[in-house]
Structure formats: structure tokens, C-alpha cells
Design a protein around this motif. Sequence first.
Motif, PDB file in Angstrom:
ATOM      1  N   THR A  49       0.824  -1.206   0.000  1.00  0.00           N
ATOM      2  CA  THR A  49       0.000   0.000   0.000  1.00  0.00           C
ATOM      3  C   THR A  49       0.860   1.258   0.000  1.00  0.00           C
ATOM      4  O   THR A  49       2.007   1.263   0.481  1.00  0.00           O
ATOM      5  CB  THR A  49      -0.925   0.029   1.227  1.00  0.00           C
ATOM      6  OG1 THR A  49      -0.148   0.156   2.412  1.00  0.00           O
ATOM      7  CG2 THR A  49      -1.785  -1.231   1.289  1.00  0.00           C
ATOM      8  N   LYS A  50       0.262   2.336  -0.499  1.00  0.00           N
ATOM      9  CA  LYS A  50       0.940   3.627  -0.540  1.00  0.00           C
ATOM     10  C   LYS A  50       1.237   4.116   0.877  1.00  0.00           C
ATOM     11  O   LYS A  50       2.320   4.647   1.154  1.00  0.00           O
ATOM     12  CB  LYS A  50       0.066   4.632  -1.280  1.00  0.00           C
ATOM     13  CG  LYS A  50       0.732   5.981  -1.503  1.00  0.00           C
ATOM     14  CD  LYS A  50      -0.233   6.969  -2.134  1.00  0.00           C
ATOM     15  CE  LYS A  50      -0.587   6.579  -3.562  1.00  0.00           C
ATOM     16  NZ  LYS A  50      -1.432   7.625  -4.221  1.00  0.00           N
ATOM     17  N   ASN A  51       0.303   3.928   1.782  1.00  0.00           N
ATOM     18  CA  ASN A  51       0.498   4.371   3.167  1.00  0.00           C
ATOM     19  C   ASN A  51       1.683   3.671   3.819  1.00  0.00           C
ATOM     20  O   ASN A  51       2.446   4.271   4.584  1.00  0.00           O
ATOM     21  CB  ASN A  51      -0.764   4.128   3.994  1.00  0.00           C
ATOM     22  CG  ASN A  51      -1.875   5.090   3.630  1.00  0.00           C
ATOM     23  OD1 ASN A  51      -1.619   6.125   3.037  1.00  0.00           O
ATOM     24  ND2 ASN A  51      -3.107   4.738   3.990  1.00  0.00           N
ATOM     25  N   LYS A  52       1.830   2.380   3.530  1.00  0.00           N
ATOM     26  CA  LYS A  52       2.928   1.614   4.122  1.00  0.00           C
ATOM     27  C   LYS A  52       4.271   2.148   3.654  1.00  0.00           C
ATOM     28  O   LYS A  52       5.224   2.284   4.448  1.00  0.00           O
ATOM     29  CB  LYS A  52       2.783   0.136   3.738  1.00  0.00           C
ATOM     30  CG  LYS A  52       3.741  -0.794   4.460  1.00  0.00           C
ATOM     31  CD  LYS A  52       3.379  -0.884   5.926  1.00  0.00           C
ATOM     32  CE  LYS A  52       4.254  -1.884   6.652  1.00  0.00           C
ATOM     33  NZ  LYS A  52       3.958  -1.934   8.102  1.00  0.00           N
ATOM     34  N   LEU A  53       4.368   2.467   2.368  1.00  0.00           N
ATOM     35  CA  LEU A  53       5.621   2.972   1.825  1.00  0.00           C
ATOM     36  C   LEU A  53       5.942   4.365   2.367  1.00  0.00           C
ATOM     37  O   LEU A  53       7.105   4.690   2.626  1.00  0.00           O
ATOM     38  CB  LEU A  53       5.555   3.003   0.300  1.00  0.00           C
ATOM     39  CG  LEU A  53       5.540   1.634  -0.392  1.00  0.00           C
ATOM     40  CD1 LEU A  53       5.563   1.792  -1.902  1.00  0.00           C
ATOM     41  CD2 LEU A  53       6.725   0.774   0.050  1.00  0.00           C
ATOM     42  N   PHE A  54       4.922   5.196   2.541  1.00  0.00           N
ATOM     43  CA  PHE A  54       5.147   6.526   3.086  1.00  0.00           C
ATOM     44  C   PHE A  54       5.655   6.435   4.526  1.00  0.00           C
ATOM     45  O   PHE A  54       6.523   7.212   4.946  1.00  0.00           O
ATOM     46  CB  PHE A  54       3.856   7.342   3.049  1.00  0.00           C
ATOM     47  CG  PHE A  54       3.544   7.893   1.670  1.00  0.00           C
ATOM     48  CD1 PHE A  54       4.457   7.761   0.628  1.00  0.00           C
ATOM     49  CD2 PHE A  54       2.351   8.545   1.423  1.00  0.00           C
ATOM     50  CE1 PHE A  54       4.178   8.264  -0.630  1.00  0.00           C
ATOM     51  CE2 PHE A  54       2.061   9.055   0.167  1.00  0.00           C
ATOM     52  CZ  PHE A  54       2.978   8.915  -0.874  1.00  0.00           C
ATOM     53  N   GLN A  55       5.111   5.485   5.299  1.00  0.00           N
ATOM     54  CA  GLN A  55       5.603   5.282   6.659  1.00  0.00           C
ATOM     55  C   GLN A  55       7.064   4.831   6.641  1.00  0.00           C
ATOM     56  O   GLN A  55       7.870   5.228   7.476  1.00  0.00           O
ATOM     57  CB  GLN A  55       4.741   4.239   7.378  1.00  0.00           C
ATOM     58  CG  GLN A  55       3.318   4.690   7.674  1.00  0.00           C
ATOM     59  CD  GLN A  55       2.452   3.559   8.206  1.00  0.00           C
ATOM     60  OE1 GLN A  55       2.952   2.486   8.526  1.00  0.00           O
ATOM     61  NE2 GLN A  55       1.153   3.820   8.301  1.00  0.00           N
ATOM     62  N   LEU A  56       7.394   3.996   5.648  1.00  0.00           N
ATOM     63  CA  LEU A  56       8.749   3.472   5.514  1.00  0.00           C
ATOM     64  C   LEU A  56       9.748   4.586   5.180  1.00  0.00           C
ATOM     65  O   LEU A  56      10.867   4.618   5.693  1.00  0.00           O
ATOM     66  CB  LEU A  56       8.765   2.398   4.420  1.00  0.00           C
ATOM     67  CG  LEU A  56      10.104   1.730   4.110  1.00  0.00           C
ATOM     68  CD1 LEU A  56      10.634   1.003   5.352  1.00  0.00           C
ATOM     69  CD2 LEU A  56       9.939   0.739   2.953  1.00  0.00           C
ATOM     70  N   LEU A  57       9.311   5.507   4.351  1.00  0.00           N
ATOM     71  CA  LEU A  57      10.198   6.595   3.920  1.00  0.00           C
ATOM     72  C   LEU A  57      10.620   7.486   5.091  1.00  0.00           C
ATOM     73  O   LEU A  57      11.692   8.101   5.078  1.00  0.00           O
ATOM     74  CB  LEU A  57       9.505   7.446   2.853  1.00  0.00           C
ATOM     75  CG  LEU A  57       9.362   6.790   1.478  1.00  0.00           C
ATOM     76  CD1 LEU A  57       8.551   7.684   0.540  1.00  0.00           C
ATOM     77  CD2 LEU A  57      10.733   6.494   0.871  1.00  0.00           C
ATOM     78  N   SER A  58       9.779   7.577   6.108  1.00  0.00           N
ATOM     79  CA  SER A  58      10.114   8.431   7.266  1.00  0.00           C
ATOM     80  C   SER A  58      11.337   7.921   8.015  1.00  0.00           C
ATOM     81  O   SER A  58      11.984   8.668   8.758  1.00  0.00           O
ATOM     82  CB  SER A  58       8.911   8.519   8.206  1.00  0.00           C
ATOM     83  OG  SER A  58       8.636   7.242   8.782  1.00  0.00           O
ATOM     84  N   SER A  59      11.669   6.639   7.813  1.00  0.00           N
ATOM     85  CA  SER A  59      12.856   6.069   8.480  1.00  0.00           C
ATOM     86  C   SER A  59      14.102   6.121   7.596  1.00  0.00           C
ATOM     87  O   SER A  59      15.138   5.573   7.949  1.00  0.00           O
ATOM     88  CB  SER A  59      12.563   4.620   8.889  1.00  0.00           C
ATOM     89  OG  SER A  59      12.331   3.818   7.728  1.00  0.00           O
ATOM     90  N   ARG A  60      13.983   6.770   6.429  1.00  0.00           N
ATOM     91  CA  ARG A  60      15.093   6.943   5.477  1.00  0.00           C
ATOM     92  C   ARG A  60      15.767   5.617   5.113  1.00  0.00           C
ATOM     93  O   ARG A  60      16.955   5.409   5.360  1.00  0.00           O
ATOM     94  CB  ARG A  60      16.125   7.912   6.029  1.00  0.00           C
ATOM     95  CG  ARG A  60      15.571   9.291   6.268  1.00  0.00           C
ATOM     96  CD  ARG A  60      16.639  10.222   6.768  1.00  0.00           C
ATOM     97  NE  ARG A  60      16.091  11.556   6.990  1.00  0.00           N
ATOM     98  CZ  ARG A  60      16.827  12.594   7.422  1.00  0.00           C
ATOM     99  NH1 ARG A  60      18.114  12.419   7.679  1.00  0.00           N
ATOM    100  NH2 ARG A  60      16.252  13.776   7.605  1.00  0.00           N
ATOM    101  N   PRO A  61      15.023   4.703   4.526  1.00  0.00           N
ATOM    102  CA  PRO A  61      15.599   3.398   4.180  1.00  0.00           C
ATOM    103  C   PRO A  61      16.421   3.494   2.893  1.00  0.00           C
ATOM    104  O   PRO A  61      16.359   4.487   2.166  1.00  0.00           O
ATOM    105  CB  PRO A  61      14.361   2.537   3.962  1.00  0.00           C
ATOM    106  CG  PRO A  61      13.363   3.515   3.416  1.00  0.00           C
ATOM    107  CD  PRO A  61      13.618   4.808   4.125  1.00  0.00           C
ATOM    108  N   SER A  62      17.121   2.423   2.596  1.00  0.00           N
ATOM    109  CA  SER A  62      17.851   2.334   1.322  1.00  0.00           C
ATOM    110  C   SER A  62      16.868   2.029   0.216  1.00  0.00           C
ATOM    111  O   SER A  62      15.982   1.189   0.381  1.00  0.00           O
ATOM    112  CB  SER A  62      18.910   1.231   1.411  1.00  0.00           C
ATOM    113  OG  SER A  62      19.427   0.962   0.118  1.00  0.00           O
TER     114      SER A  62
END
Length: 571
Positions: A49-62
Amino acid sequence: MFISDLMNTDFICCSKNDKLGDVLPQFTKTNSNLLPVVDSSHKLIGIITKNKLFQLLSSRPSFNITIEKYCNFRPVFLHPTDAVEDARQLLLKHNIGHAPVVNHEMVPVGVMSTNELLSSYSMVYSQLTSVLEIAYDAIILVNKNAEISMVNKGFSDLFGLHRKDVLNKSTTELFPELEIENVIKTGISIDNVPHLIEGQQSLISIKPIKENGEIISAICKITYRGLTHLHDAITKVRKLEKQINDYQIKINEIKGTKYTLFDIAGESKVIQKVKNEAALAAKTMSTVLIIGESGTGKELFAQGIHAASGQMGPFIEVNCAAIPPELLESEFFGYADGAFTGAKKGGMKGKFELAQNGTIFLDEIGDMSLHLQTKILRVLQEKEFQPIGSSKTIHLNTKIIAATNQNIEKLVSEGKFREDLYYRLNIIRLNIPPLRERIEDLPDIIQAVVNRLNQNGFYIKGVTHLALTKLMKYKWPGNIRELQNVLKRAANLKSGDYIDAEHIPAFTDLQEDVVPVASSPLTYKERIKTTEKDMIIAALKEANGNKSKASQLLGISRPWLYAKLKKYNLE
């Protein structure tokens, strides 16, 4: 409407091994809030989901990591053939706003969101409004509180009101004569019931609308235009029905019955179940035991079974409670010439012999003496009997149906009914439901009773809406027999073409919370007396103590009324 009519087919799939940096741009190419995750065969295995990816981006992943850790591999999914309402319920249940749509091979074919569902409801509402406006009849839609949520021009024209004057208003207050709240309360539909509205003869239909078994609204339709043509058509249909009925009567006369299973009115689940069981019982020679309160139609079922059976002989009824005990044996088995003092010259055939190749109906079997029960048991076991005083043995080819309104298991436990005879009779058992347990059948039963009254010399076009709603509020402790008596009395009192509320006795208004007969500690005879006494009291109350008028209301003679007043100490 199906999901295939509304789903978004502009979607993109991804793989669990795709990198985050490759998946993120895909969301800019679609309006969907999710991407279906598929395997090498392109079958759905999960979603991201888009929401899941946006949450992931807040942690600055690779951006080089795969999305596998962030996928939902137990997604809720839909099928193209799912109904829109079912899909809405599923999304609400799981508290989600979107889901992939897959075919029977689990390959994604679309995506569905709550936005599309809301859009579909707006479209349906718009279509419904358009249909209501062009409808020839007067129509309103109400919510579960009987408040008007939609109204068409036909309704406004009929009552001479503006739409703004009735929207969101209670029909109980504005149009109490429609009694829509009663349909919502009981769940019983009303179809084409006559009623006088604004000086115009009209036909009212009210149907409850259910969701998950709960009534959420109702729709009311009033036909008031072109009724002359409609009545002409109804008259032609009734003439055709009469021809069919006359033909059926001739067939029934051959088999010695008045009724068939088709004459049993009602479409409720409980009565349909019993009618289906009765139809199966007609196909065998097994004994049938019919259990039901007084007035539920046990004899009608017995006749219906015989009419549907392969037995071409007559239908013979014996009321075990009406024959003196000393005569029961001779009534059942007959006797030979000179069998006893006072015997009829030439002897007499008993009921079993008269029912040869047909059906014998043993009504009120619970009142049969133990001595006679023993003899009946022997007949069932041996399939033969001898008339009293005769050496001739008659081999029986008769279908046996027994009935009682008593608790026969209790009679067995008390030693008043032979257990072995009970088991012999209880091969096929029909439990006839009381009228209060199938009150939704009341309109159909009323029409059937009216039809029979018309066949017996009355002229009744129908029962008005007010009369029907009044009858629907009563609990009917006397079942269909009581209903027949009430309608027959009303048919005698009416002066016009229709039975109206004023022709229905006042006691029906006093019994809205009647304790069911089955739970009453009173005996059957005591219940009859109580009901009779209550009817007399209600009639006197309605007549303001005028005994002549009360006797007219009850449809009885004044001497009979005086005798009952004395009996019940009502003077």
C-alpha cells in the motif's frame, strides 16, 4: 450491480523482489492506493500500500531494499462477479478502503476502492430518484423510523402537498392511516390493499427493506390512477380462477375432499416446510401424525395429503372426541346383522371399511380410550380387522392420518395413551405452526377466507388497509378458525363492498400482548370459555351496555346472549 461494473482496471502489479526505488514511482502512474503483488505466474500473493511505503520513507531506508518485508501477504480480495453491497460489507468488516479484484485463477483484473463504491451509491440514488419521478403511482421511501427520505410527484399530487412539507417528516404523524410503522415493526408486506384516500379509491402496497436480516427502511406505493381498467382486469382474472376452482372441486369430489395442499395459504418458511413435508407424506402409505393447536388447519392438511396421494378411495373423517365411548368400536369396525340388541338390520360398515383404498382421518386421537387404542394398534400391526359379531376378515388398504391438539408425549408419560400406538402413528409427523408464529401469512390467509366466503354467497371485494392492519395487531389465540369467524361476522355486518376496520370486533384491539396459548396453564375447554367471555365483555363495552346491539355485534341471538351472561355472571 457487480464489482466488474465499477472496478478500476488502470492498475499496475509488482513483485515481492522489486526494489523500493522501483516501486515508489509506480504509484505516480496510477490512482490506486495499492499495488497487487504477484508471483511468476502473475497470480496474486499479496499487496503493497501507498500508506505503508510513506511510513517506511520516514525512516530513510535504502532504495535498494526489496519490498517483501513490507507486503501484506494475506490480503482481502474481491471477484468481478461480487455484488456491490457484498463488497461494501466486506470492506467495512475489515476496515479497509481498497482491495484487489481477481479472476477465478487468482490473476488481478482490477482494483476496487470505497470511492468507487460511494460513487456507485450516488449513481443508484440518482437512478432511483429518476424512476420514482416517472412512476405512475404515488411512492415514498421511509427510513426505519418511518420518516420520509424520498417522495415522488405522484405522492405530492395525491395528497396536495409540496415535497419540502413531507421530507424527513414522520408518516406516523402526517399519514397515520397508512400505518407504515406497523409494516416496519412486523416485517409483513402489504400488497394492493384497498383504501379511500382524499376521496379516491386507491390500492396500497408497503414492503419492508432489509439488510442483513434487519429492516432498515420501507417503500410505500399507492395506486390511484387507472383503477377502472385494473378492476376490469382483476374481474377477468377472478373469473378464470373460478373456472379453475370449479374444475378442482370436481376432482376433489371424486376423492371425497374439499381441499388440496394448494389451498393452504401462506408463503412463510415455517408453513412452506410443513407443506413440503405433507407432499412427501402423500407419496407413501406410512401413517401420519399431525400435531397442532385447535384451529390451525389440521383437517385441511389431512385432506390435502389424501388429495395428493395415490389413494383413489374416499376420505373418511372420525372425530374421536365426538363419538360416545360405547359406540366407538362399532363406528370404527362396523358390525354384522344381529351382532347385538338394537343392531341395525343387515349390519353396518365401519369407518375403516368405508375408507378402504382411501384415507381414514382420526381426529382428536388423544381422546380415544385405552381399550379402543389396543384394537386400533392391532389393526395397524395386522393390517386387517373383523366387524363386531362377524367371522369375516377384512384386509386393510387404507392410509391412516391421526391428529391431536394435545401434548401426546405427555399423555404417553401419564399412561393415558399407549406408547406402542404412539410409535406406530408417529412415522411421519407434521407440526402445524399457530397463526401467531406465521403472522406474515395473514394477508394471504385473509384473501383465501374472503374467496371462500364469496363462494358461499357473500360478495366481498376485499379487506381495507385499516381493517388489515387492525387484524395484523391481534395474536389470534384461536388461530385460523377464529380468523374465519371474525371475517364471516364482518361480512354479515358490512354494507359496502369491502370489510373495513369498523366491522372488526373491538376485542382484537384488546389482545396485542396475549400470552401464547401453548404457554397457558388452562385446559383447551377453559381457554375456549375465557375467549368467549372476553368476546362478550368486549361487545358489551363497544355497545355501551346495550344487549341488543351487543348480540348483533357478536352475530348471535339475544336469548343466547342472555344465557351466556348468566353463565359467566355478567348480568
